[in-house]
Design a protein around this motif. Structure first.
Motif, PDB file in Angstrom:
ATOM      1  N   VAL A 198      -9.679   4.118   7.420  1.00  0.00           N
ATOM      2  CA  VAL A 198      -9.921   4.957   8.593  1.00  0.00           C
ATOM      3  C   VAL A 198     -11.346   4.833   9.114  1.00  0.00           C
ATOM      4  CG1 VAL A 198      -8.158   6.630   7.967  1.00  0.00           C
ATOM      5  CG2 VAL A 198     -10.480   6.953   7.113  1.00  0.00           C
ATOM      6  N   ARG A 199     -12.052   3.800   8.748  1.00  0.00           N
ATOM      7  CA  ARG A 199     -13.405   3.603   9.265  1.00  0.00           C
ATOM      8  C   ARG A 199     -13.469   2.251   9.955  1.00  0.00           C
ATOM      9  NH1 ARG A 199     -18.567   5.651   8.483  1.00  0.00           N
ATOM     10  NH2 ARG A 199     -20.268   4.164   8.704  1.00  0.00           N
ATOM     11  N   GLY A 200     -13.945   2.245  11.208  1.00  0.00           N
ATOM     12  CA  GLY A 200     -13.990   0.993  11.960  1.00  0.00           C
ATOM     13  C   GLY A 200     -12.615   0.514  12.355  1.00  0.00           C
ATOM     14  N   GLY A 201     -11.754   1.432  12.776  1.00  0.00           N
ATOM     15  CA  GLY A 201     -10.378   1.070  13.098  1.00  0.00           C
ATOM     16  C   GLY A 201      -9.441   1.624  12.048  1.00  0.00           C
ATOM     17  N   VAL A 202      -8.256   2.031  12.475  1.00  0.00           N
ATOM     18  CA  VAL A 202      -7.294   2.652  11.566  1.00  0.00           C
ATOM     19  C   VAL A 202      -6.159   1.673  11.310  1.00  0.00           C
ATOM     20  CG1 VAL A 202      -5.843   4.662  11.172  1.00  0.00           C
ATOM     21  CG2 VAL A 202      -7.863   4.859  12.630  1.00  0.00           C
ATOM     22  N   GLU A 203      -5.867   1.440  10.034  1.00  0.00           N
ATOM     23  CA  GLU A 203      -4.739   0.577   9.693  1.00  0.00           C
ATOM     24  C   GLU A 203      -4.195   0.968   8.335  1.00  0.00           C
ATOM     25  OE1 GLU A 203      -5.503  -3.537   8.860  1.00  0.00           O
ATOM     26  OE2 GLU A 203      -7.572  -3.147   8.264  1.00  0.00           O
ATOM     27  N   MET A 204      -2.890   0.780   8.190  1.00  0.00           N
ATOM     28  CA  MET A 204      -2.285   1.013   6.878  1.00  0.00           C
ATOM     29  C   MET A 204      -2.630  -0.162   5.969  1.00  0.00           C
ATOM     30  SD  MET A 204       1.683   1.478   5.750  1.00  0.00           S
ATOM     31  CE  MET A 204       1.905   3.070   6.528  1.00  0.00           C
ATOM     32  N   VAL A 205      -3.095   0.148   4.773  1.00  0.00           N
ATOM     33  CA  VAL A 205      -3.506  -0.895   3.837  1.00  0.00           C
ATOM     34  C   VAL A 205      -2.389  -1.196   2.846  1.00  0.00           C
ATOM     35  CG1 VAL A 205      -5.164  -1.519   2.041  1.00  0.00           C
ATOM     36  CG2 VAL A 205      -5.940  -0.296   4.086  1.00  0.00           C
ATOM     37  N   SER A 206      -1.857  -0.150   2.199  1.00  0.00           N
ATOM     38  CA  SER A 206      -0.854  -0.363   1.151  1.00  0.00           C
ATOM     39  C   SER A 206       0.150   0.761   1.141  1.00  0.00           C
ATOM     40  CB  SER A 206      -1.525  -0.448  -0.239  1.00  0.00           C
ATOM     41  OG  SER A 206      -2.455  -1.504  -0.307  1.00  0.00           O
ATOM     42  N   VAL A 207       1.375   0.418   0.707  1.00  0.00           N
ATOM     43  CA  VAL A 207       2.426   1.391   0.436  1.00  0.00           C
ATOM     44  C   VAL A 207       2.857   1.193  -1.014  1.00  0.00           C
ATOM     45  CG1 VAL A 207       4.730   2.199   1.015  1.00  0.00           C
ATOM     46  CG2 VAL A 207       3.198   1.398   2.826  1.00  0.00           C
ATOM     47  N   TYR A 208       2.891   2.283  -1.778  1.00  0.00           N
ATOM     48  CA  TYR A 208       3.259   2.226  -3.196  1.00  0.00           C
ATOM     49  C   TYR A 208       4.636   2.855  -3.391  1.00  0.00           C
ATOM     50  CZ  TYR A 208      -1.642   1.144  -4.066  1.00  0.00           C
ATOM     51  OH  TYR A 208      -2.870   0.553  -4.069  1.00  0.00           O
ATOM     52  N   GLN A 209       5.527   2.106  -3.997  1.00  0.00           N
ATOM     53  CA  GLN A 209       6.830   2.630  -4.373  1.00  0.00           C
ATOM     54  C   GLN A 209       6.808   2.901  -5.878  1.00  0.00           C
ATOM     55  OE1 GLN A 209       9.187   3.358  -2.240  1.00  0.00           O
ATOM     56  NE2 GLN A 209       8.222   2.438  -0.432  1.00  0.00           N
ATOM     57  N   TYR A 210       6.888   4.189  -6.263  1.00  0.00           N
ATOM     58  CA  TYR A 210       6.806   4.552  -7.669  1.00  0.00           C
ATOM     59  C   TYR A 210       8.177   4.388  -8.333  1.00  0.00           C
ATOM     60  CZ  TYR A 210       2.799   7.038  -5.664  1.00  0.00           C
ATOM     61  OH  TYR A 210       1.672   7.368  -4.979  1.00  0.00           O
ATOM     62  N   PRO A 211       8.194   3.931  -9.572  1.00  0.00           N
ATOM     63  CA  PRO A 211       9.486   3.780 -10.270  1.00  0.00           C
ATOM     64  C   PRO A 211      10.128   5.118 -10.610  1.00  0.00           C
ATOM     65  CG  PRO A 211       7.660   3.256 -11.730  1.00  0.00           C
ATOM     66  CD  PRO A 211       7.068   3.435 -10.375  1.00  0.00           C
ATOM     67  N   GLU A 212       9.342   6.201 -10.679  1.00  0.00           N
ATOM     68  CA  GLU A 212       9.888   7.536 -10.885  1.00  0.00           C
ATOM     69  C   GLU A 212       8.990   8.538 -10.173  1.00  0.00           C
ATOM     70  OE1 GLU A 212       9.673   8.870 -14.964  1.00  0.00           O
ATOM     71  OE2 GLU A 212       8.301   7.220 -15.459  1.00  0.00           O
ATOM     72  N   LYS A 213       9.429   9.777 -10.092  1.00  0.00           N
ATOM     73  CA  LYS A 213       8.726  10.761  -9.288  1.00  0.00           C
ATOM     74  C   LYS A 213       7.319  11.016  -9.820  1.00  0.00           C
ATOM     75  CE  LYS A 213      12.491  13.367  -7.189  1.00  0.00           C
ATOM     76  NZ  LYS A 213      13.092  14.701  -6.985  1.00  0.00           N
TER      77      LYS A 213
END
Length: 962
Positions: free
Chosen positions: A336-351
């Motif tokens: 969120v600094r110098g432009g906003v972009e999604m970096v990573s999405v984490y899918q957890y194996p359990e809650k």
């Protein structure tokens, strides 16, 4: 997709010996704070010491509901409840409880106790500051940069600015000033986060990130949407249906359309008086449950909101800021600094129950496991820090690279997680409901709960393990994507550590740097084998590795016997390295090996390879043999023929050399040199040297050499200063002058033209002044330049009278003088720029006089020029006047020239025929331009009127006729 590996990022663990069951925990600054469940007591433990010894313990004033530590200011902030009333309190100078000093000061915000004011001598004691609020505090966050305190309330966020005065190494006075309130109608923040001006608000299903910006001298503005906020759930005017909003993501300027209106109220803004704070919307993300997939509201409940700054140098401003928040099954990281972009999405194996983002890892806890994931913070920070990344010079694994789970460590009954540097603190508690469960839990843990401090492995140790791990994939499949992915993760681990300004140990820095170069070499090896689109990354990674080209060739030699041969990545690296000037000079054996490599893999590149300065030791006979085979399978190109000619020169076969040079016209050869300029020169900048072929052309075909260098300059293959050095190395000043003249004809760049004009004028003036014969015939005469170059003009008629073609100076200097005069008679040369050069050229002879007069005339100094011509060369005065005294200079005929001629003729007694002739011609012009009365006023009153009467009569008759 999340790659799963089985590395060991956790080195060891120890149990903290707390007296009572912990309720809440937090850590920071190397200290672990533990709040006793059901009690009003906080214990502080030293994380860095073996066994985590107790530092001190102190009582709180109520039951603690939330606890947080700020490293800036070293204060503890709590939300406490007492008698059904909620309080916000901060605990400062708590370390004085180490000496078991029981004195504790309690005061309201801004109200100092006697003896504890900023003006008086403070007491050495812990101080509790109670902060009154208009609403009930729900949550708190501290800025890791400024130490400011943010308090979340049901309908607002209140920001308190930290005021700190250090008194000695142990004691400091802390206080807070309420700066502003952010009003949040319709949004109840369950968690907040703040870092260096960024504030995030979080409800159950949505996240809003805003930034406070200071604009000095500007009026406050309101950047918000006018439309009303949509509810998380709405009823239809029917009770049987619920409408939930869809997933929505708004980044940057679009985030202001989220419908959440945030307004500012300034209170106690003394520290902000120099600027106006406004709100900029950064990020909005809303989640919706998908009941068709079995997903309920609980599955979309947000937790673990966090701002994570990354510093790459000591300073106030972070290089990057990341916003992390998590759902039970998914985590999101945004830059969120110098432009906003999604970096990573984490899918957890359990809650997941809780998560924390660090520079190196993302740690999450589920009910029974601590999980460690890789992060991309270093990839973002490296690109923000170094503009050469993602070029042929440097590389870094991409930000979009899929994340991986490095380790899943089992723990029973995980309840809470916090983090401080290389320490992860875990609170576990067995869920006991029956007596049997209680007995079973006691066999596991003596008292049903435990507080663990898990130490992470030093990055260098984990890096080495990941490299060893990658070899298992390499053994089964050298082109495995898993091998490349794991090596990339290891590389980012080292990058993150090297970017951390807190790593100050020189020995550790050196070890990390060596490992980093080794990591680059491993990645270079991976990409060198690839034939895919990203195989070009072998080049920057090998460059960063510090390996020589010879060492890289040796590392890839084993591929020559494989069915596929050398990989495209290796060939790309080798080809581009050979084209660069910084590559080392290869031995004869290695250079011949390179010829064999390209002879098989990319024979079309052989002319360029042979021309490389790194290949000077390659066998010319082997090179000729390779080129002969290349020519036999396709049409001969000009660079190929020129390469064969250059090799023929190296073996001393002049007949073969001439045979190849005669195959193409000089114009085609010029094009060939443009296509491969290293046939003529090696090196760049101050290290430019001509090749053997260039030296031979200087002695045999200097015109071709000059034309080729002009073409190289105009095609940006060589700079002007480099070309100068190229000709100066040969010790031939005339050839350099020929190059400047030829380049002046060809160039269209104004800056280059002006530079060349100055250089040429300087040389011409110097040669005319010294008059020593250089004995070198120029490629172009003055007439050639006048006819082919618009910057040279035809010498004025009066100049030819001063210095006729048979002028009595040697021929070399006659040519230089004519070129100098032509430049001064041309339209381009700025005469004022060369005036300092005239000091070395005396005007004692007509050659010098002509140059001085041309410069004076160009500067509109006609009166002094008339006087000098009458003094030195009166026969040129009328040609001068006819050429120069026209249009707006016409008045000088009767205002300057006529009086001068009258006076000089009278002084000569009428015997000077040159002056007398000039006077008569002047009278003709004056009589035509003036009326009789004006003409009569000019005549001298000395009894010589009869001399002027014919002209006066002609003037009168012409006037009558008109």
């Amino acid at each position: 997709m999340v790659h799963v590996y089985n590395c060991h990022p956790f080195a060891s663990q120890q149990i903290v010996q707390a007296e009572q069951e912990p309720g809440l925990v937090c850590c920071g600054g190397g200290v672990l704070f533990v709040e006793s469940a059901g009690g009003c007591k906080i214990e502080a433990f030293q994380l860095e010491a073996e066994g985590c010894p107790l530092i001190c313990r102190f009582a709180t004033m109520g039951t603690v509901q939330s606890i947080l530590h700020s490293e800036i200011g070293d204060y503890l902030v709590t939300i406490e409840e007492k008698n059904n009333v909620t309080y916000l309190r901060t605990y400062t100078n708590w370390r004085y409880q180490v000496a078991e000093k029981t004195r504790v000061g309690v005061r309201l915000l801004g109200h100092f106790l006697r003896g504890s004011s900023m003006r008086g001598a403070p007491k050495e004691q812990m101080e509790i500051i109670e902060i009154p609020l208009f609403e009930r505090p729900l949550c708190v966050a501290c800025c890791g940069v400024t130490g400011d305190l943010l308090v979340g309330c049901p309908k607002s966020l209140v920001l308190f600015s930290l005021k700190r005065q250090a008194l000695n190494d142990k004691l400091s006075i802390l206080d807070f000033e309420r700066c502003l309130i952010l009003h949040l109608p319709g949004l109840s923040p369950q968690q907040v986060a703040i870092c260096a001006g960024y504030i995030a608000l979080q409800a159950d299903l949505e996240v809003l990130v805003v930034k406070l910006e200071r604009h000095p001298g500007s009026a406050p503005t309101q950047k918000s949407a006018d439309k009303k906020k949509e509810g998380l759930a709405g009823h239809l005017d029917q009770d049987d249906f619920f409408i939930f909003p869809k997933h929505q993501e708004l980044l940057g300027d679009r985030a202001k359309d989220c419908g959440v209106k945030v307004s500012l109220e300034w209170t106690g803004m003394e520290s902000e008086a120099r600027g106006i704070l406004t709100i900029t919307y950064i990020l909005y993300r809303r989640f919706a449950p998908d009941f068709f997939q079995g997903c309920g509201v609980e599955d979309t409940r947000l937790h673990s909101l966090q701002f994570h700054p990354v510093f790459t140098s000591e300073g106030v401003e972070p290089t990057c800021v990341f916003c992390f928040f998590s759902l039970p099954n998914t985590g999101y990281v945004y830059s969120v600094r110098g432009g906003v972009e999604m970096v990573s999405v984490y899918q957890y194996p359990e809650k997941a129950q809780q998560a924390v983002l660090t520079d190196l890892f993302l740690h999450i806890i589920t009910k029974n496991a601590l999980q460690c994931f890789s992060v991309r913070c270093a990839a973002v920070a490296a690109r923000a820090e170094d503009p050469y990344i993602d070029t042929t010079m440097k590389a870094c694994p991409p930000i979009t690279m899929e994340v991986c789970a490095l380790r899943i460590q089992l723990f029973i009954g995980l309840k809470a997680l916090c983090h401080d540097r290389h320490h992860i603190v875990l609170l576990t508690a067995a869920d006991v409901e029956t007596r049997e469960d209680t007995e079973r839990s006691e066999t596991v843990m003596s008292h049903g709960w435990n507080l663990y401090v898990v130490n992470t492995v030093p990055p260098l140790q984990l890096y080495n393990e990941m490299v060893e791990y990658s070899k298992k994939y390499e053994e089964t499949n050298p082109l495995s994507q898993s091998c490349l992915h794991l090596l990339s993760e290891a590389h980012l681990l080292l990058r993150a550590t090297l970017l951390d300004p807190r790593v100050g140990n020189p020995v550790e820095q050196q070890e990390l740097q060596q490992a980093f170069q080794e990591s680059c070499a491993h990645l270079g090896d991976c990409f060198s084998r690839f034939d895919k689109r990203d195989c070009h990354l072998a080049l920057p990674y090998y460059k960063m590795s510090g390996l020589s080209v010879t060492e890289v060739i040796s590392r890839n030699r084993c591929l020559s016997s494989s069915p596929c041969g050398y990989g495209k990545g290796f060939l790309f690296f080798l080809k581009h390295s050979l084209y660069e000037e910084t590559m080392e000079e290869l031995t004869e054996e290695t250079a011949n090996e390179v010829l064999d490599i390209f002879g098989v893999a990319e024979p079309s590149q052989l002319p360029h390879v042979i021309a490389s300065p790194s290949m000077v030791r390659a066998s010319p006979d082997s090179g000729l043999a390779h080129l002969e085979r290349l020519e036999s399978i396709g049409a001969p190109s000009v660079p190929l023929t020129l390469s064969k000619a250059a090799l023929a020169l190296r073996i001393g076969d002049l007949q073969l050399y001439r045979q190849h040079m005669d195959r193409h016209t000089e114009m085609l050869q010029v094009y060939g040199f443009v296509e491969e300029h290293k046939l003529l020169l090696h090196g760049r900048g101050h290290t430019v040297v001509p090749t053997v072929l260039a030296r031979h052309l200087k002695d045999s075909q200097e015109g071709l050499l000059v034309a080729a260098m002009v073409a190289l300059h105009e095609n940006n293959k060589v700079k002007l200063d480099e070309a100068d050095l190229f000709f100066q190395v040969r010790g031939d000043p005339q050839l350099l002058l020929d190059f400047w003249e030829a380049l002046l004809i060809a160039s269209s760049q104004e800056a280059v033209i002006q530079e060349l004009l100055f250089r040429l004028t300087s040389v011409y003036i110097d040669r005319v002044a010294r008059r020593d014969s250089h004995g070198m015939k120029p490629l172009k005469t003055a007439d050639d330049l006048i006819n082919s170059c618009s910057h040279y003009g035809v010498p004025y008629p009066w100049v030819s009278i001063l210095t006729p073609a048979h002028f009595s100076i040697i021929q070399d200097h006659q040519e230089d003088l004519q070129k100098l005069q032509s430049l001064l008679c041309g339209p381009t040369l700025d005469v004022s720029s060369i005036l300092p050069l005239l000091e070395q050229l005396p005007d004692g002879d007509n050659a010098g006089l002509s140059v001085h007069l041309l410069c004076a005339t160009k500067l509109d100094r006609h009166e002094s020029s008339i006087e000098r011509l009458l003094d030195r060369c009166p026969q040129a005065i009328i040609p001068y006047a006819n050429h120069e005294l026209q249009n707006n200079k016409m008045t000088l005929w009767w205002q300057k020239l006529f009086p001068e001629l009258c006076e000089r003729t009278r002084a000569a007694g009428g015997e000077n025929t040159i002056l007398l002739s000039a006077l008569k011609e002047t009278l003709v012009v004056v009589a035509m331009e003036l009326n009789p009365l004006e003409f009569l006023d000019l005549l001298p009153d000395d009894g010589t009127a009869h001399f002027f009467l014919p002209h006066l009569l002609e003037c009168s008759q012409r006037n009558l006729m008109t």
